[in-house]
Design an enzyme around this catalytic site. Structure first.
Site, mmCIF file in Angstrom:
data_model
loop_
_atom_site.group_PDB
_atom_site.id
_atom_site.type_symbol
_atom_site.label_atom_id
_atom_site.label_comp_id
_atom_site.label_asym_id
_atom_site.label_seq_id
_atom_site.Cartn_x
_atom_site.Cartn_y
_atom_site.Cartn_z
ATOM 1 N N SER A 150 0.838 -1.202 0.000
ATOM 2 C CA SER A 150 0.000 0.000 0.000
ATOM 3 C C SER A 150 0.870 1.247 0.000
ATOM 4 O O SER A 150 2.006 1.231 0.496
ATOM 5 C CB SER A 150 -0.903 0.011 1.236
ATOM 6 O OG SER A 150 -1.515 1.280 1.415
ATOM 7 N N TYR A 163 -3.678 -1.570 9.740
ATOM 8 C CA TYR A 163 -3.473 -1.775 8.302
ATOM 9 C C TYR A 163 -2.079 -1.303 7.886
ATOM 10 O O TYR A 163 -1.355 -2.011 7.168
ATOM 11 C CB TYR A 163 -4.539 -1.023 7.517
ATOM 12 C CG TYR A 163 -4.459 -1.231 6.026
ATOM 13 C CD1 TYR A 163 -4.971 -2.390 5.441
ATOM 14 C CD2 TYR A 163 -3.866 -0.275 5.202
ATOM 15 C CE1 TYR A 163 -4.893 -2.587 4.073
ATOM 16 C CE2 TYR A 163 -3.782 -0.463 3.831
ATOM 17 C CZ TYR A 163 -4.301 -1.621 3.271
ATOM 18 O OH TYR A 163 -4.216 -1.809 1.909
#
Length: 275
Positions: A150, A163
């Site tokens: 990410s 996350y």
């Protein structure tokens, strides 16, 4: 009559496993890899979607149920693939989950259970996929292991802490694997997308109108004017890294964010306001 050659298939003869392959980035990548000649194994826990995609792609694709957080299921995935196709060339560790709506949450409001869950799937699943793909690829003296990470590995404050921790761990894992596996001709790379709407992105809500709204918002917040990142952009990055065109590319984190992570928007806005 001279025959006209068809389009070059960049993965002709290769065998690829794609975890999280039933929807979103994974499904888009499965279709693109298949178009480029690969035999594709779609791994997911979304059985109906996965089987439907395998049926759509036809004989060179199959679906295998796999919860990547469970080692026995990852072992079965890899062993079944090798038994069916005789080899494994590409392992795309793409399966992942988010916390809540995927938006930043205060650390004091974050739950340890969320951290455990995200680490188990996002980081643990990536670790297990790499581990058991390596068993096969070492014997072949060649292979490609990819991870979906990410943009939050490059710029902070864009997601929840669990996350961000899980995806940063994926990048660290990829980097640490690179020197070990390079000795066996195995390339290891990460792909880190900017925000996009996929099946895992709960922020999109339900319906096409919500999807379009979120895509427009992400496009406006982005740096590259006139473009919206969609799953096919990540699939194309994966295709390049999996292909022989990237034969000497290993150990990188390919950030696909239109330049977002290299810009300080607050500084840019401040400068522009004074011009």
């Amino acid at each position: 009559m001279t025959s006209v050659a068809g389009p070059h298939k960049r993965l002709e003869g290769k065998v690829a496993i794609i975890t999280g392959g039933a929807s979103g980035i994974g499904a888009c990548t499965a279709e693109l890899f298949h178009e480029n000649g690969a035999k594709v194994v779609i791994a997911d826990i979304q059985d109906d979607l996965g089987q439907a995609l395998a049926t759509k792609l036809g004989g060179k694709a199959c679906y295998i149920h796999c919860d990547v957080s469970k080692e026995d299921e990852v072992i079965n995935l890899v062993d079944t693939t090798v038994a069916k196709y005789g080899r494994l060339d590409i392992m795309f560790n793409n399966a992942g989950i988010i916390e809540g709506q995927g938006l930043p949450v205060s650390v004091v409001e974050s739950e340890k259970s969320d951290l455990d869950r995200l680490l188990s799937v996002n980081l643990g699943g990536a670790f297990l996929g790499a581990k058991h793909a390596t068993r096969v690829m070492v014997q072949q003296r060649k292979g490609c292991i990819l991870f979906t990470s990410s943009v939050c590995t490059s710029i902070a404050g864009l997601s929840g802490h669990a996350y961000a921790a899980s995806k940063s761990g994926v990048c660290g894992l990829a980097k640490n694997l690179t020197p070990e596996l390079g000795k066996y001709g195995i390339r290891v790379n990460c792909i880190s997308p900017y925000g996009l709407v996929t099946g895992v992105s709960n922020v999109s809500g339900e319906g096409e109108a919500n999807r379009e709204f979120v895509e427009a918002m992400l496009s406006e917040l982005g740096t590259l004017s006139g473009q919206t990142l969609r799953a096919d952009g990540i699939a194309k990055a994966a295709l390049f890294l999996a292909s022989d065109e990237a034969y000497y590319v290993s150990g990188i984190n390919m950030v696909v964010d239109g330049g977002y992570s290299v810009v300080n928007p607050r500084l840019v806005d401040s400068i522009n306001s004074k011009l």
